[in-house]
Design an enzyme around this catalytic site. Structure first.
Site, short mmCIF file in Angstrom:
data_model
loop_
_atom_site.label_atom_id
_atom_site.label_comp_id
_atom_site.label_asym_id
_atom_site.label_seq_id
_atom_site.Cartn_x
_atom_site.Cartn_y
_atom_site.Cartn_z
N LYS B 79 0.87 -1.18 0.00
CA LYS B 79 0.00 0.00 0.00
C LYS B 79 0.91 1.23 0.00
O LYS B 79 1.94 1.23 0.69
CB LYS B 79 -0.85 -0.06 1.27
CG LYS B 79 -1.90 1.02 1.42
CD LYS B 79 -2.66 0.83 2.74
CE LYS B 79 -3.82 1.77 2.89
NZ LYS B 79 -4.60 1.53 4.13
N SER B 154 -9.58 1.64 3.15
CA SER B 154 -8.69 2.40 2.29
C SER B 154 -7.69 1.52 1.52
O SER B 154 -7.16 1.97 0.50
CB SER B 154 -7.89 3.41 3.12
OG SER B 154 -7.09 2.76 4.07
N SER B 178 -9.92 -0.73 7.29
CA SER B 178 -9.24 -0.55 6.00
C SER B 178 -8.57 -1.80 5.43
O SER B 178 -8.13 -1.79 4.28
CB SER B 178 -8.21 0.57 6.08
OG SER B 178 -8.84 1.81 5.95
#
Lengths: 93, 493
Positions: B79, B154, B178
């Site tokens: 990420k 996210s 997330s």
């Protein structure tokens, strides 16, 4: 509902410049969020201790020893503006 | 030969037995990314040259005598919140658009030690603020099951990349849902660690009392292997615990395991079929020997409210470092130092970040601190205590990871409450620092229109344990996946 003046003050405290349209937009949206959390006022919290660290750690310390950083140039290289190896900022006086 | 959707232990075996080289594997996944990323937008940065160089080093290591580390030569994605030395690290924001990280986060350093191959950085909601990836400066990621729908967020880019077989596994982070929610919406397995199990050092901060770096992969077995690599106390993160991670990967029946089913996680307003799929999964756990126990967690409804105060407060503090002076975007249009701050931040932050910074500034300001932040931290205590009480009766809790399957793109953009509601089933356990898995447990047709996927869209079940209780959570997840094949369904791409 937050007033426009409150939103402007928050933006100043947060160092974010807002346009007139944004002030109105955030006035609505921040008020929505604050209304949303209002229900929390009903919870009985008498005698409850607030959380400071979730797994219960207290005062974790390390020894105060300097460590050599080998990436000083890479760190400084990220600065928008350097002069003589120093960060350059606008005059403050 | 196809390499997508293989378990990490299978890739390990293929590499160790010289049936494939790391360079070949890396080229294979780079080609998958090249083919699929234009449509899915799961990656912000693909590090082709660096990855191939790392793969060559891994191959040399594999060709030399001795055992290989578990992840040696296996490509992965991070990420774009993880600092990766020499590689652009954006947090999906304009303010860090050109930021080249001068150092590695602890997790990345551990993976480099293993000679794992970093293939790219994945898309996320800007600064991880959101549950759809739609707040990304680089545009939304698309759900591989239906490109008109959100992947969740996210960590939506990481979950979508794994679901689409663009990479064997990916790092994610969770603050309040997330990892679990995008894993659920994309049909992959995700691990949200106990707070402090995995170091936060070098992970761009969102809300420091909640942030938990973790992973998305194809199976619980993969996640157990990854947990054994990325966990551990870190002198650079004083909130990490001293618990040793040495997780067992042993499939057993579930006799003697008590599985709590919390009533408050199966309530009105959620998609009925999602509840049904998860209840069916609990029946499977019972068939494997687990005892199901209905339990109550009455403070669940306050979780999202506490989070809507605590998270923005910490965000406002953490994001104050972006000042346009030491790194990141600087305005070209300032006459004073104050204007440098105000204009750089106005230009560099998106609307969601601005909203959260200002909310946080409000709840922390003099006169409001007690009514908002302090009160929220007290209610958080009640939530922690309530979980601790329930874990005296049960070993793990099972619930849906998301109240519905993936919704269409565009719904989150103008709703300041979207993520607080989307993550209402994940936030309470995150506030309590608990570990959890989200694993696929079936498919459901969406309520808002059609979807091209024949089976419908994936549903995720979460398994939550007490603090540091990952082993039981993994045992239950592993047993479930040994007896079902929902985690082996892949989107048609």
């Amino acid at each position: 509902m937050l007033t426009k003046e409150e939103v402007v003050k928050l933006a100043t405290l947060a160092r974010i410049e807002l346009t007139e349209t944004e002030v109105e937009k955030f006035q609505r949206e921040l008020s929505t969020v604050l209304d949303y959390v209002e229900e929390l006022q009903q919870v009985n919290i008498d005698g409850v201790e607030e959380v400071s660290q979730v797994t219960g750690l207290v005062n974790v310390q390390r020894s105060d020893v300097a460590v050599l950083a080998s990436n000083v140039d890479a760190i400084k290289g990220q600065a928008p503006e350097l002069k003589d190896g120093y960060y350059k900022v606008k005059a403050i006086l | 030969m196809n390499f997508e959707h293989l378990e990490l232990s299978e890739l390990r075996k293929l590499l160790d037995t010289k049936q494939v080289t790391s360079v070949q594997l890396t080229e294979y996944f780079l080609a998958r990314i090249e083919k699929l990323n234009p449509e899915l937008n799961a990656f912000i940065t693909v590090c082709r040259d660096e990855a191939l160089a790392e793969a060559r080093v891994a191959d040399d290591y594999i060709n030399s005598p001795g055992d290989n580390p578990f992840l040696c030569g296996i490509p992965f994605a991070a990420k774009d919140l993880f600092n990766t030395k020499g590689v652009r690290t954006t947090a999906s924001s304009k303010i860090l658009d050109n930021y080249i990280s001068p150092y590695d986060s602890t997790v990345i350093a551990k993976l480099r030690e293993q000679k794992a191959v970093l293939i790219g950085k994945t898309n996320l909601d800007q600064f991880a603020h959101g549950s759809s990836t739609e707040t990304s400066f680089y545009g939304a990621t698309k759900n591989p099951w239906d490109v008109l729908r959100i992947p969740g967020g996210s960590s939506g880019g990481s979950a979508a990349a794994v679901a689409a077989g663009m990479v064997p596994w990916a790092l994610g982070t969770e603050t309040g849902g997330s990892i679990r929610q995008p894993s659920s919406l994309c049909g992959v397995s995700g691990w949200k660690p106990t707070y402090g199990r995995v170091s936060r050092y070098g992970v761009i901060a969102m809300a420091s009392s909640l942030d938990s770096p973790g992973a998305h992969a194809g199976s619980v077995a993969d996640l157990i292997n990854l947990a054994n690599v990325i966990s551990g106390q870190d002198p650079k993160d004083s909130t990490t615990g001293d618990k040793i991670a040495d997780f067992r990967l042993q499939i057993a029946d579930l006799k003697g395991i008590r599985v709590g089913v919390p009533r408050q996680y199966f309530v009105e307003g959620m998609q009925e079929e999602v509840k049904q799929r998860v209840l069916e999964a609990t029946k499977e756990l019972a068939r494997l020997g687990a005892e199901l126990v209905e339990v109550d967690l009455p403070h669940t409804k306050y979780g999202s409210l506490v989070y809507a105060i605590v998270a923005p407060a910490e965000i406002a503090s953490n994001l104050s470092r972006y000042d346009g002076i030491r790194y990141g975007h600087v305005t070209g249009d300032a006459k004073s130092l104050l204007e440098v701050y105000e204009k750089s931040r106005a230009e560099g932050f998106g609307d969601e970040a601005k909203r959260r910074i200002m909310t946080g500034t409000y709840v922390l300001s003099a006169g409001y601190y007690d009514a908002y932040y302090k009160r929220a931290q007290k209610v958080r205590r009640l939530i922690i205590d309530e979980f601790a009480e329930v874990f005296k009766q049960v070993d793990v809790l099972v619930a849906p990871s998301s109240p519905n399957v993936a919704v269409k793109l565009g719904k989150a953009a103008d709703d300041p409450l979207f993520s607080y509601i989307a993550d209402q089933l994940n936030i309470p356990s995150s506030l309590a620092g608990l570990p959890a898995l989200s694993i696929p447990c079936g498919f459901v047709r969406p309520q808002d229109g059609e979807t091209p996927s024949m089976d419908g869209l994936p549903v995720g079940m979460q398994i939550i344990g007490p603090q540091w209780g990952e082993q039981k959570v993994f045992d239950v997840g592993l047993a479930y996946q040994a007896n079902t094949d929902w985690h082996k369904k892949y989107p048609n791409l």
